[in-house]
Design a protein around this motif. Structure first.
Motif, PDB file in Angstrom:
ATOM      1  N   LEU A  44      -6.623 -36.896   7.727  1.00 44.42           N
ATOM      2  CA  LEU A  44      -6.210 -38.068   6.964  1.00 44.42           C
ATOM      3  C   LEU A  44      -5.105 -38.808   7.711  1.00 44.42           C
ATOM      4  CD1 LEU A  44      -6.957 -39.282   4.188  1.00 44.42           C
ATOM      5  CD2 LEU A  44      -5.033 -38.049   3.225  1.00 44.42           C
ATOM      6  N   GLY A  45      -5.281 -40.105   7.865  1.00 46.17           N
ATOM      7  CA  GLY A  45      -4.291 -40.900   8.589  1.00 46.17           C
ATOM      8  C   GLY A  45      -4.353 -42.353   8.180  1.00 46.17           C
ATOM      9  N   PHE A  46      -3.718 -43.185   8.980  1.00 49.90           N
ATOM     10  CA  PHE A  46      -3.599 -44.599   8.655  1.00 49.90           C
ATOM     11  C   PHE A  46      -4.923 -45.342   8.835  1.00 49.90           C
ATOM     12  CE2 PHE A  46       0.693 -43.508  10.348  1.00 49.90           C
ATOM     13  CZ  PHE A  46       1.378 -43.640   9.157  1.00 49.90           C
ATOM     14  N   PHE A  47      -5.218 -46.249   7.914  1.00 51.00           N
ATOM     15  CA  PHE A  47      -6.298 -47.208   8.088  1.00 51.00           C
ATOM     16  C   PHE A  47      -5.726 -48.389   8.866  1.00 51.00           C
ATOM     17  CE2 PHE A  47      -8.115 -44.677   4.822  1.00 51.00           C
ATOM     18  CZ  PHE A  47      -9.475 -44.916   4.804  1.00 51.00           C
TER      19      PHE A  47
ATOM     20  N   LEU B  73      -9.455 -50.530   4.412  1.00 43.98           N
ATOM     21  CA  LEU B  73      -8.578 -49.966   3.391  1.00 43.98           C
ATOM     22  C   LEU B  73      -9.027 -50.397   1.990  1.00 43.98           C
ATOM     23  CD1 LEU B  73      -6.137 -48.125   3.266  1.00 43.98           C
ATOM     24  CD2 LEU B  73      -4.669 -50.117   3.605  1.00 43.98           C
ATOM     25  N   GLU B  74      -9.400 -51.663   1.860  1.00 47.61           N
ATOM     26  CA  GLU B  74      -9.879 -52.162   0.562  1.00 47.61           C
ATOM     27  C   GLU B  74     -11.177 -51.450   0.157  1.00 47.61           C
ATOM     28  OE1 GLU B  74      -8.310 -53.868  -1.448  1.00 47.61           O
ATOM     29  OE2 GLU B  74      -7.086 -55.406  -0.493  1.00 47.61           O
ATOM     30  N   LYS B  75     -12.040 -51.175   1.138  1.00 50.03           N
ATOM     31  CA  LYS B  75     -13.278 -50.448   0.836  1.00 50.03           C
ATOM     32  C   LYS B  75     -12.974 -49.039   0.316  1.00 50.03           C
ATOM     33  CE  LYS B  75     -16.277 -52.800   4.192  1.00 50.03           C
ATOM     34  NZ  LYS B  75     -17.062 -52.622   5.448  1.00 50.03           N
ATOM     35  N   GLU B  76     -11.954 -48.399   0.903  1.00 53.56           N
ATOM     36  CA  GLU B  76     -11.584 -47.064   0.431  1.00 53.56           C
ATOM     37  C   GLU B  76     -11.032 -47.130  -0.986  1.00 53.56           C
ATOM     38  OE1 GLU B  76     -11.034 -42.785   1.250  1.00 53.56           O
ATOM     39  OE2 GLU B  76     -12.421 -44.420   1.726  1.00 53.56           O
ATOM     40  N   TYR B  77     -10.226 -48.143  -1.269  1.00 51.29           N
ATOM     41  CA  TYR B  77      -9.736 -48.322  -2.638  1.00 51.29           C
ATOM     42  C   TYR B  77     -10.908 -48.538  -3.611  1.00 51.29           C
ATOM     43  CZ  TYR B  77      -5.119 -49.244  -0.494  1.00 51.29           C
ATOM     44  OH  TYR B  77      -3.948 -49.167   0.219  1.00 51.29           O
ATOM     45  N   ASP B  78     -11.914 -49.298  -3.164  1.00 49.55           N
ATOM     46  CA  ASP B  78     -13.099 -49.531  -4.011  1.00 49.55           C
ATOM     47  C   ASP B  78     -13.798 -48.217  -4.333  1.00 49.55           C
ATOM     48  OD1 ASP B  78     -12.679 -52.268  -4.027  1.00 49.55           O
ATOM     49  OD2 ASP B  78     -14.099 -52.681  -2.398  1.00 49.55           O
ATOM     50  N   ARG B  79     -13.921 -47.353  -3.328  1.00 48.08           N
ATOM     51  CA  ARG B  79     -14.586 -46.059  -3.538  1.00 48.08           C
ATOM     52  C   ARG B  79     -13.806 -45.229  -4.570  1.00 48.08           C
ATOM     53  NH1 ARG B  79     -14.162 -46.029   2.328  1.00 48.08           N
ATOM     54  NH2 ARG B  79     -16.043 -46.952   3.217  1.00 48.08           N
TER      55      ARG B  79
ATOM     56  N   ALA C 265      -0.409 -45.498   0.381  1.00 47.77           N
ATOM     57  CA  ALA C 265      -1.278 -46.681   0.336  1.00 47.77           C
ATOM     58  C   ALA C 265      -1.948 -46.898   1.688  1.00 47.77           C
ATOM     59  CB  ALA C 265      -0.465 -47.906  -0.057  1.00 47.77           C
ATOM     60  N   HIS C 266      -1.203 -46.696   2.769  1.00 50.25           N
ATOM     61  CA  HIS C 266      -1.721 -46.900   4.127  1.00 50.25           C
ATOM     62  C   HIS C 266      -2.741 -45.817   4.497  1.00 50.25           C
ATOM     63  CE1 HIS C 266      -0.248 -48.868   8.125  1.00 50.25           C
ATOM     64  NE2 HIS C 266      -1.549 -48.838   8.033  1.00 50.25           N
ATOM     65  N   PHE C 267      -2.656 -44.651   3.835  1.00 42.52           N
ATOM     66  CA  PHE C 267      -3.598 -43.551   4.046  1.00 42.52           C
ATOM     67  C   PHE C 267      -4.857 -43.721   3.198  1.00 42.52           C
ATOM     68  CE2 PHE C 267      -1.296 -39.577   5.813  1.00 42.52           C
ATOM     69  CZ  PHE C 267      -0.783 -40.320   6.857  1.00 42.52           C
ATOM     70  N   GLY C 268      -4.925 -44.784   2.420  1.00 45.65           N
ATOM     71  CA  GLY C 268      -6.101 -44.959   1.566  1.00 45.65           C
ATOM     72  C   GLY C 268      -6.021 -44.171   0.282  1.00 45.65           C
ATOM     73  N   LEU C 269      -4.807 -44.001  -0.255  1.00 44.57           N
ATOM     74  CA  LEU C 269      -4.611 -43.314  -1.524  1.00 44.57           C
ATOM     75  C   LEU C 269      -4.081 -44.290  -2.562  1.00 44.57           C
ATOM     76  CD1 LEU C 269      -2.731 -40.165  -0.155  1.00 44.57           C
ATOM     77  CD2 LEU C 269      -5.080 -40.211  -0.947  1.00 44.57           C
ATOM     78  N   PHE C 270      -4.316 -43.980  -3.819  1.00 43.15           N
ATOM     79  CA  PHE C 270      -3.629 -44.709  -4.873  1.00 43.15           C
ATOM     80  C   PHE C 270      -2.181 -44.221  -4.904  1.00 43.15           C
ATOM     81  CE2 PHE C 270      -7.301 -46.287  -7.791  1.00 43.15           C
ATOM     82  CZ  PHE C 270      -7.871 -46.923  -6.692  1.00 43.15           C
ATOM     83  N   VAL C 271      -1.304 -44.981  -5.550  1.00 43.05           N
ATOM     84  CA  VAL C 271       0.131 -44.771  -5.353  1.00 43.05           C
ATOM     85  C   VAL C 271       0.868 -44.480  -6.660  1.00 43.05           C
ATOM     86  CG1 VAL C 271       0.194 -46.170  -3.271  1.00 43.05           C
ATOM     87  CG2 VAL C 271       0.533 -47.255  -5.494  1.00 43.05           C
ATOM     88  N   PRO C 272       2.026 -43.801  -6.553  1.00 41.79           N
ATOM     89  CA  PRO C 272       2.830 -43.474  -7.727  1.00 41.79           C
ATOM     90  C   PRO C 272       3.696 -44.653  -8.171  1.00 41.79           C
ATOM     91  CG  PRO C 272       3.840 -42.537  -5.781  1.00 41.79           C
ATOM     92  CD  PRO C 272       2.567 -43.177  -5.323  1.00 41.79           C
ATOM     93  N   ALA C 273       3.073 -45.635  -8.766  1.00 42.68           N
ATOM     94  CA  ALA C 273       3.789 -46.824  -9.240  1.00 42.68           C
ATOM     95  C   ALA C 273       2.861 -47.612 -10.155  1.00 42.68           C
ATOM     96  CB  ALA C 273       4.228 -47.695  -8.062  1.00 42.68           C
TER      97      ALA C 273
END
Length: 540
Positions: free
Chosen positions: A34-37, A43-49, A360-368
């Motif tokens: 796991l690393g930076f997009f 990155l948006e595609k990963e958020y969509d998934r 967020a940069h790793f393609g994860l949702f965030v604590p906020a």
């Protein structure tokens, strides 16, 4: 896009990433990588998934649990695939592994069909042709053999072996009955005869070519019915048939291997989809479990966090039955300073910013509740001791060496987070260095955030202050049990934007009093503060 020095570890990312649970060995590998997009669109595609899977997690818990169980069942087959590509004829156990994999893929596809609108790039392409090849009789069970249906000649050969083996078994039974009748000694079903040396028939049995000496003990000699004397021709015939069977089976395995070789790219694509599916399931479960939200990518050089929380700290507070105060902060290029009392949450906030943006940069949702950010070129985090014992460097020298490296890159869109800038040297020089560093970084593209105890190091720039214990009546806490817990419960971790000339809160003395420091020492400290204040007023 990179971490500078040990920034990844200092952000407690390993603790956070442990919460992403994956089921398959392929998912574990994907998680480890796991690393930076690098591209916002990806990155948006990963958020969509993740969005799509989070929605389905809510309504299909049982089905998703079954999906995880299936993912856990996939074994490592890439060595077998490599052997196929090298032209090797696979062994029967390897063919079994590929069949098991193909069956697992079919079961995954059957489950995914129940999810309407499931992200197509998480769906394996399938191996129906492979399944048909390795399960020609359509049994659908997790076993494999060289089936008769692969070769008519093989089927004929096996029937002949069965007939000759049956003939041998009948002959063996007749022979055993004859031996029992002759010597009046019982024979076990597997052909063993046990007799004492003193038995009257011992010498005859010993000389009978139809019986061979096996072993002896406890006064008994064990003989075994020897079929080679009476059925040598039949045994040779069966051996010849089996040798022929083995050659045919090798030819079948060679043919199967040749056919499977064409399917290697599909196998590899299936593996990639399984890994991606498993990882996205883990990300989605993590997001749902902690009520994480989808980040918003912006082209503006800024970071906005509303309702942010530090996950490791939240976990610790929950264990103690305490609540976490969410944080709001807006960061733009240049330097932002956070001040506040000790225990006030400055370091927690610093880590929160780094954790949320990196996640967020790793393609994860965030604590906020909300995170709006632009992609960063690099991340530098200095929290805790920067002492380098191997090089004999003090904390201050280690900090300056690292900062020198980072500052050379400050023209890029990085994120620089430093806790207690210049804390390792004397206050006068520390103030001067801190102010000159912030002046320099204010002219750069990087977003920099410093926590400090120094007053007035960012005139005209953004200054946040932790509310801390400002509104607390310290006298009301005296005499209470668990002072530290009371302080934590009453600490207000929220930030407020203040003018650059707002002084850093002076709460160390009342906190020290509550924690039991001698009153004589505290009164002396108050006197020193008064004298220092008078000295400064005279200089002004």
């Amino acid at each position: 896009m990179e971490f500078i020095d040990t920034s990844r570890k200092k952000l407690e990312l390993p603790l956070i990433l442990e919460k992403i649970k994956v089921s398959s060995l392929y998912g574990r590998e994907a998680k480890a990588q796991l690393g930076f997009f690098a591209v916002p669109e990806e990155l948006e595609k990963e958020y969509d998934r993740i969005d799509a899977v989070v929605h389905r997690l809510e309504y299909n818990k049982i089905t998703l649990s079954r999906l995880r169980n299936l993912l856990a069942g996939f074994k490592e087959i890439r060595t077998t695939l490599n052997r196929l590509e090298e032209g090797t004829v696979l062994a029967e156990v390897e063919l079994y592994e590929l069949k098991l994999f193909a069956l697992g893929i079919r079961q995954i596809l059957e489950l995914l069909e129940t999810f309407e609108g499931f992200p197509p790039d998480l769906v394996p392409p399938g191996l129906s042709g492979v399944e048909t090849l390795l399960d020609p009789e359509g049994e659908g069970i997790p076993t494999f053999m060289i089936y008769d249906s692969y070769s008519w000649e093989l089927k004929v050969q096996r029937r002949a072996i069965e007939e000759k083996t049956r003939e041998l078994e009948l002959g063996k039974r007749a022979l055993m009955e004859e031996l029992v009748k002759t010597y009046k000694v019982p024979i076990k079903g597997w052909g063993e005869m046990r007799i004492a040396r003193s038995h009257e028939a011992f010498e005859k049995i010993k000389a009978d070519p139809r019986l061979s000496y096996n072993s002896e003990g406890y006064g008994l000699v064990n003989f075994q019915v020897d079929l080679s004397y009476s059925f040598s021709g039949l045994l040779e015939e069966i051996a010849s048939l089996k040798e022929r069977e083995s050659r045919i089976e090798e030819a079948v395995k060679a043919s199967l291997s040749e056919s499977l070789r064409e399917a290697v790219p599909v196998f590899r694509e299936d593996i990639q989809r399984i890994a991606r599916l498993d990882l996205v399931l883990g990300k989605a479960s993590f997001a749902r479990g902690y009520h994480l939200t989808r980040p918003v990518i912006t082209k503006e050089n800024e970071i906005l966090i509303e309702g942010g929380f530090n996950i490791p700290v939240l976990d610790r507070l929950r264990k103690e039955g305490m609540t976490y105060t969410p944080i709001d902060i807006i960061l733009k290029k240049g330097t932002t300073v956070i001040t506040g009392s000790n225990m006030g949450g400055k370091t927690v906030t610093l880590n929160l910013v780094g954790q949320a943006v990196v996640m967020a940069h790793f393609g994860l949702f965030v604590p906020a509740k909300t995170l709006r950010f632009s992609l960063r070129d690099f991340y530098y985090v200095s929290v805790g001791d920067t002492q380098d014992m191997a090089m004999g460097l003090s904390s201050f020298a280690g900090e300056m060496m690292a900062l020198a490296k980072v500052i050379r890159r400050a023209g890029d869109r990085g994120l620089i987070l430093v806790d207690e800038l210049s804390r390792g040297t004397n206050p006068q020089e520390g103030y001067a260095i801190s102010r000159s560093i912030t002046d320099y970084l204010n002219q750069q593209e990087a977003i920099s955030v410093f926590t400090t105890h120094f007053d007035g190091i960012t005139p005209g720039k953004v200054h946040y202050q932790v509310k801390g214990l400002r509104d607390l009546d310290f006298d009301a806490l005296e005499g209470r049990e668990s002072v530290l817990k009371n302080l934590h419960q009453r600490m207000d971790y929220r930030l407020e934007a203040v003018t650059a000339d707002r002084q850093v809160p002076k709460e160390a003395l009342p906190i020290s009093r509550l924690l039991g420091l001698e009153e004589e020492i505290l009164l002396k400290a108050q006197e020193y503060l008064r004298l220092e204040h008078e000295r400064r007023q005279q200089h002004e």
